[in-house]
Scaffold this motif. Structure first.
Motif, PDB file in Angstrom:
ATOM      1  N   THR A   9      53.032 -32.178  -4.235  1.00  0.00           N
ATOM      2  CA  THR A   9      52.110 -31.440  -4.881  1.00  0.00           C
ATOM      3  C   THR A   9      52.369 -30.714  -6.176  1.00  0.00           C
ATOM      4  O   THR A   9      51.796 -30.742  -7.483  1.00  0.00           O
ATOM      5  CB  THR A   9      51.205 -30.371  -4.153  1.00  0.00           C
ATOM      6  N   ILE A  10      53.786 -30.200  -6.443  1.00  0.00           N
ATOM      7  CA  ILE A  10      54.226 -29.676  -7.498  1.00  0.00           C
ATOM      8  C   ILE A  10      55.606 -30.438  -7.906  1.00  0.00           C
ATOM      9  O   ILE A  10      56.823 -30.146  -7.502  1.00  0.00           O
ATOM     10  CB  ILE A  10      54.858 -28.174  -7.422  1.00  0.00           C
ATOM     11  N   PRO A  11      55.542 -31.610  -8.510  1.00  0.00           N
ATOM     12  CA  PRO A  11      56.723 -32.518  -8.346  1.00  0.00           C
ATOM     13  C   PRO A  11      57.870 -32.064  -9.213  1.00  0.00           C
ATOM     14  O   PRO A  11      59.052 -32.547  -8.911  1.00  0.00           O
ATOM     15  CB  PRO A  11      56.054 -33.755  -9.479  1.00  0.00           C
ATOM     16  N   ASP A  12      57.860 -31.117 -10.336  1.00  0.00           N
ATOM     17  CA  ASP A  12      58.904 -30.873 -11.065  1.00  0.00           C
ATOM     18  C   ASP A  12      59.809 -29.452 -10.197  1.00  0.00           C
ATOM     19  O   ASP A  12      60.633 -28.918 -10.731  1.00  0.00           O
ATOM     20  CB  ASP A  12      58.714 -30.343 -12.243  1.00  0.00           C
ATOM     21  N   LEU A  13      59.173 -29.111  -8.837  1.00  0.00           N
ATOM     22  CA  LEU A  13      59.542 -28.099  -8.453  1.00  0.00           C
ATOM     23  C   LEU A  13      61.010 -28.000  -8.080  1.00  0.00           C
ATOM     24  O   LEU A  13      62.046 -26.861  -8.270  1.00  0.00           O
ATOM     25  CB  LEU A  13      58.893 -27.618  -7.227  1.00  0.00           C
ATOM     26  N   SER A  14      61.643 -29.271  -7.933  1.00  0.00           N
ATOM     27  CA  SER A  14      63.099 -29.215  -7.343  1.00  0.00           C
ATOM     28  C   SER A  14      63.973 -29.802  -8.383  1.00  0.00           C
ATOM     29  O   SER A  14      65.403 -29.772  -8.234  1.00  0.00           O
ATOM     30  CB  SER A  14      63.093 -30.488  -6.112  1.00  0.00           C
ATOM     31  N   GLN A  15      63.435 -30.048  -9.667  1.00  0.00           N
ATOM     32  CA  GLN A  15      64.414 -30.470 -10.648  1.00  0.00           C
ATOM     33  C   GLN A  15      65.279 -29.301 -11.173  1.00  0.00           C
ATOM     34  O   GLN A  15      64.682 -28.157 -11.243  1.00  0.00           O
ATOM     35  CB  GLN A  15      63.498 -30.759 -11.876  1.00  0.00           C
ATOM     36  N   ASN A  16      66.460 -29.637 -11.108  1.00  0.00           N
ATOM     37  CA  ASN A  16      67.704 -29.023 -11.546  1.00  0.00           C
ATOM     38  C   ASN A  16      67.794 -27.765 -10.748  1.00  0.00           C
ATOM     39  O   ASN A  16      68.435 -26.620 -11.039  1.00  0.00           O
ATOM     40  CB  ASN A  16      67.402 -28.321 -13.047  1.00  0.00           C
ATOM     41  N   ILE A  17      67.552 -27.772  -9.431  1.00  0.00           N
ATOM     42  CA  ILE A  17      67.699 -26.929  -8.222  1.00  0.00           C
ATOM     43  C   ILE A  17      68.803 -27.097  -7.382  1.00  0.00           C
ATOM     44  O   ILE A  17      68.833 -28.430  -7.005  1.00  0.00           O
ATOM     45  CB  ILE A  17      66.352 -26.685  -7.586  1.00  0.00           C
ATOM     46  N   ARG A  18      69.577 -26.264  -7.222  1.00  0.00           N
ATOM     47  CA  ARG A  18      70.948 -26.594  -6.541  1.00  0.00           C
ATOM     48  C   ARG A  18      70.853 -26.273  -5.180  1.00  0.00           C
ATOM     49  O   ARG A  18      71.763 -26.817  -4.375  1.00  0.00           O
ATOM     50  CB  ARG A  18      72.231 -25.918  -7.346  1.00  0.00           C
ATOM     51  N   GLY A  19      69.778 -25.468  -5.001  1.00  0.00           N
ATOM     52  CA  GLY A  19      69.934 -24.893  -3.188  1.00  0.00           C
ATOM     53  C   GLY A  19      69.329 -26.163  -2.589  1.00  0.00           C
ATOM     54  O   GLY A  19      68.970 -27.254  -3.170  1.00  0.00           O
ATOM     55  N   ARG A  20      68.896 -25.614  -1.269  1.00  0.00           N
ATOM     56  CA  ARG A  20      68.562 -26.500  -0.130  1.00  0.00           C
ATOM     57  C   ARG A  20      66.987 -26.374  -0.047  1.00  0.00           C
ATOM     58  O   ARG A  20      66.410 -25.208   0.110  1.00  0.00           O
ATOM     59  CB  ARG A  20      68.953 -26.445   0.988  1.00  0.00           C
TER      60      ARG A  20
END
Length: 324
Positions: A9-20
């Protein structure tokens, strides 16, 4: 039960995130009670910068809940909407000696490890942490203490990230500490703190730690699935004495029981649901209120949604009594 996938539902939430990032993470796997429904999304940031970047892009209407070691959490069976932030040992588990009798400590460090590190550095004043089954982040938030010493007596300053991803440094005075309480803003996630001790011999410190551990092993059900002290001590009273006076030692509902060993500890005997545990706690509060007129206050944090049509009324709906 499961929630809609926030990563969809929030497609860019994981972009450039290094954690799990984990969708519908069962909270029963990360709490000491071993109960509770899922977290809609769990995020374990790689470091402070990763946490700040994630929060900055997370929509403001998505709830955020920081969770430490889960030692004093009762998660309801319906789970938690929004994002649970759980700091990893890899990113937030450091302890650094920085001079002037001070240690810089990551918020994911277990309290007992802080006590051990202080002993190694010959810093007194931390032995009480050897008997607290939580982490530094939780200790900072709730002013954890035992055996006459509290976190507020050792903490100098801390670092926190707010809901918008902004970094703040707070002093001891900024925290507004009281008994098992701080007045810090609810949207803050603590990432590290500076603690100050007093010079002492390592032998003296380790003897105090041993005394703390021995007392805990003799007096508390530490090998059970428990959440620590269930209720706060009211002014002028010991919570366990009030529970005992109300005839609740060993009281059982479903798979939940007030410990026979220490009756201010709830335990999951193996099959308890979150509802069993919360219903037991409110039953005890109702009986203590009837017996003594004292309204016990929960020390364990109860969070999340009830499952289906289930609910538990405070004090089982009874009124009156004096505040704890």
């Amino acid at each position: 039960m499961s929630f809609p996938d926030l990563l969809e539902t929030i497609p860019d939430l994981s972009q450039n995130i290094r954690g799990r990032l984990t969708v519908n993470q069962p909270m029963s796997a990360v709490t000491w009670f071993r109960t509770g429904g899922p977290a809609q999304l769990m995020f374990q940031p790689a470091d402070e910068q990763d946490l700040a970047a994630f929060l900055a892009k997370l929509p403001e209407d998505v709830p955020v809940l920081p969770v430490g070691l889960g030692s004093n959490l009762l998660i309801r069976d319906g789970g938690l909407t929004g994002v649970v932030i759980r700091l990893s040992a890899k990113g937030f588990g450091y302890i650094e000696e920085i001079g002037h009798n001070r240690l810089r400590v990551g918020a994911a460090v277990p309290d007992k490890r802080l006590a051990e590190a202080a002993a190694h550095e010959r810093l007194g004043g931390f032995a009480f942490y050897a008997g607290i089954p939580g982490g530094v982040g939780g200790a900072l938030k709730m002013n954890a203490g035992a055996h006459g010493t509290e976190t507020r007596q050792r903490m100098v300053e801390l670092v926190a990230i707010n809901r918008r991803g902004e970094r703040h440094v707070l002093t001891n005075a900024d925290m507004g500490y009281g008994y098992r309480h701080s007045s810090a803003a609810h949207d803050l996630i603590f990432t590290e703190a500076v603690f100050e001790g007093v010079p002492a011999s390592e032998d003296e410190i380790r003897q105090k730690m041993a005394d703390v551990i021995t007392h805990r092993e003799k007096a508390q059900p530490i090998r059970e699935k428990t959440g620590g002290s269930t209720f706060k001590n009211p002014d002028g009273h010991s919570a366990w004495k009030l529970v005992d006076e109300a005839g609740c030692r060993g009281l059982t509902i479903g798979g939940a029981q007030m410990s026979e060993m220490h009756c201010n500890f709830m335990i999951n005997t193996g099959t308890a649901t979150g509802h069993d545990l919360e219903l037991l706690g409110e039953t005890v509060r109702a009986r203590v209120l009837e017996t003594t007129g004292v309204a016990l206050e929960w020390e364990i944090k109860r969070l999340g949604l009830f499952e289906g049509e289930a609910s538990v009324e405070p004090f089982l709906g009874k009124k009156g009594g004096k505040a704890a």
